[in-house]
Design a protein around this motif. Structure first.
Motif, PDB file in Angstrom:
ATOM      1  N   ARG A  84       0.831  -1.209   0.000  1.00  0.00           N
ATOM      2  CA  ARG A  84       0.000   0.000   0.000  1.00  0.00           C
ATOM      3  C   ARG A  84       0.858   1.248   0.000  1.00  0.00           C
ATOM      4  NH1 ARG A  84      -3.908  -1.263   4.948  1.00  0.00           N
ATOM      5  NH2 ARG A  84      -1.892  -2.011   5.701  1.00  0.00           N
ATOM      6  N   ARG A  85       1.909   1.246   0.802  1.00  0.00           N
ATOM      7  CA  ARG A  85       2.807   2.409   0.827  1.00  0.00           C
ATOM      8  C   ARG A  85       3.570   2.509  -0.492  1.00  0.00           C
ATOM      9  NH1 ARG A  85       3.867   1.112   6.441  1.00  0.00           N
ATOM     10  NH2 ARG A  85       5.819   0.091   5.876  1.00  0.00           N
ATOM     11  N   SER A  86       3.920   1.348  -1.064  1.00  0.00           N
ATOM     12  CA  SER A  86       4.614   1.353  -2.347  1.00  0.00           C
ATOM     13  C   SER A  86       3.761   2.013  -3.420  1.00  0.00           C
ATOM     14  CB  SER A  86       4.955  -0.083  -2.752  1.00  0.00           C
ATOM     15  OG  SER A  86       5.545  -0.120  -4.024  1.00  0.00           O
ATOM     16  N   MET A  87       2.467   1.692  -3.445  1.00  0.00           N
ATOM     17  CA  MET A  87       1.571   2.290  -4.432  1.00  0.00           C
ATOM     18  C   MET A  87       1.369   3.775  -4.154  1.00  0.00           C
ATOM     19  SD  MET A  87      -1.286  -0.721  -4.924  1.00  0.00           S
ATOM     20  CE  MET A  87      -2.172   0.206  -6.192  1.00  0.00           C
ATOM     21  N   ALA A  88       1.255   4.128  -2.886  1.00  0.00           N
ATOM     22  CA  ALA A  88       1.012   5.524  -2.527  1.00  0.00           C
ATOM     23  C   ALA A  88       2.203   6.418  -2.871  1.00  0.00           C
ATOM     24  CB  ALA A  88       0.691   5.634  -1.041  1.00  0.00           C
ATOM     25  N   HIS A  89       3.408   5.862  -2.817  1.00  0.00           N
ATOM     26  CA  HIS A  89       4.622   6.645  -3.065  1.00  0.00           C
ATOM     27  C   HIS A  89       5.318   6.182  -4.355  1.00  0.00           C
ATOM     28  CE1 HIS A  89       4.200   8.454   0.888  1.00  0.00           C
ATOM     29  NE2 HIS A  89       4.046   7.247   1.389  1.00  0.00           N
ATOM     30  N   ALA A  90       4.516   5.719  -5.303  1.00  0.00           N
ATOM     31  CA  ALA A  90       5.087   5.118  -6.505  1.00  0.00           C
ATOM     32  C   ALA A  90       5.988   6.075  -7.278  1.00  0.00           C
ATOM     33  CB  ALA A  90       3.967   4.596  -7.407  1.00  0.00           C
TER      34      ALA A  90
END
Length: 405
Positions: free
Chosen positions: A362-368
């Motif tokens: 989720r953090r990876s997608m949010a800070h892609a």
């Protein structure tokens, strides 16, 4: 003496990612990776070439390459009027069916069994007719992201066909009503279609019906519960019988006929459309090989590099095209779900995953965007500023895919 990051790299770098679904668009992904490359290697020439393979972003891709945007009002999947845009250059029109009949136009937070039964491709046929009015002699139809399972019946009616029940009454062209179809009347089809080349750009090989067909495989993604899937399967079978009786050929088992809920079936069976790889066709239309010629590296990408990717989706098609002219390809993915051997077979010299830098998905997608920029810098360091001395690469961490000799 120049640092490794400052040495001039022989050849340019082409950054050609698809969208990272649910996170960043193809254009934003390309820009982020390019920023990272330029930060680490300021002398590097970077060409941003965001791609699509027939689904969302296809028209945008063509407009960036010099096609003209044409917008008109059409009937959406649930009979609402919506604006839709296609790309036109010379006698070629590129239409993204999702712009007229995609999931985003359902007007509901999520698709439901009701929308799965009643959504229609009428707007797609209206876009095709509008393109004919503008002089199109070749129509390329990208069929990803559909909300429909109407076997292409809606598009045909918008082009002049009539679908009748056993009493001779016209039917509304949606999935559930095809169960009552008895006659397909194509005498009033737009006559211009006889002299128009129609090409369907798709990246699946599913037939119209059966356990791998449009209803069984893609119906649940469009909101269909098990009962609705059964009803749609029956309706598509009836539709295939009616179409087959009209055109004297049965294409329900044609690979790719199930694309976009069977839109590809109608285009092939009634209009004689050719079904072809979306990414291969779009790369040809945009003269991609000219752009890659002489490149030091091609960087591709998408949100999830998985088994479906390996069946010919955008990044694999780009890697294949790059390899054909001798340019190495590197993949960037939100997450990597394929083996090293499969990645090598697909043509990737290395795979860099955002989840190697940020394990929480989720953090990876949010800070892609930030992670993509960071990976761009890592790629410049590892593969472009000096020859790789290692056997394997994975973004900043464990080995993943062997460098191709």
């Amino acid at each position: 003496m120049d640092t490794p990051y400052e040495r001039k790299v022989a050849g340019h770098v082409v950054v050609a990612p698809d969208k990272f679904k649910g996170s960043v668009s193809a254009a934003d992904a390309a820009s982020a990776i390019a920023r990272g490359l330029r930060t680490a290697a300021p002398n590097l020439t970077v060409v941003e070439f965001p791609i699509a393979d027939g689904g969302e972003g296809t028209v945008e891709m063509m407009i960036r390459q010099g096609y003209t945007a044409v917008t008109c009002a059409v009937i959406g999947p649930l009979q609402q009027t919506i604006p839709a845009t296609y790309a036109l250059r010379g006698g070629t029109a590129v239409i993204e069916m999702a712009s007229a009949a995609g999931l985003a136009h359902l007007g509901t937070p999520e698709p439901t069994s009701t929308t799965a039964r009643t959504a229609s491709t009428r707007g797609v046929g209206q876009l095709m007719r509008h393109a004919l009015d503008r002089g199109a002699q070749r129509i390329v139809l990208g069929v990803g992201g559909s909300a429909t399972t109407d076997g292409g019946a809606g598009a045909l009616t918008a082009l002049g066909a009539r679908i009748l029940d056993s009493c001779g009454d016209p039917l509304y062209p949606c999935g559930q009503d095809l169960a009552d179809a008895a006659v397909l009347d194509i005498d009033s089809l737009d006559p211009r279609l006889r002299d128009t080349e129609v090409v369907v750009a798709c990246d699946v090989d599913n037939p119209l019906t059966g356990p791998r067909g449009a209803a069984a495989v893609y119906g649940p993604q469009k909101g269909a519960d098990s009962n609705t899937v059964t009803r749609l399967e029956h309706a598509l079978g009836q539709w295939a019988d009616v179409v087959g009786a009209t055109v004297d050929r049965d294409l329900r088992h044609l690979p790719g006929a199930g694309a976009a809920g069977g839109l590809a079936f109608a285009m092939a069976a009634v209009l004689g459309a050719q079904l072809t790889s979306g990414i291969d066709l779009l790369l040809k239309l945009t003269s991609f090989t000219d752009i890659v010629d002489g490149a030091a590296c091609v960087i591709v990408g998408e949100g999830s590099l998985d088994a479906q990717s390996l069946r010919g989706k955008g990044p694999v098609g780009v890697a294949r095209a790059a390899r054909h002219i001798g340019a190495p390809a590197v993949a960037v993915a939100g997450r990597c779900m394929v083996t090293d051997a499969d990645a090598r077979t697909a043509g990737f010299d290395a795979v860099y995953a955002l989840t190697d830098l940020e394990s929480d998905e989720r953090r990876s997608m949010a800070h892609a965007k930030a992670l993509l920029e960071q990976i761009g810098s890592i790629i410049a360091r590892d593969r472009l500023s000096h020859p790789p001395t290692h056997q394997h690469d994975r973004a900043g961490a464990a080995p993943a895919v062997a460098h191709r000799p």
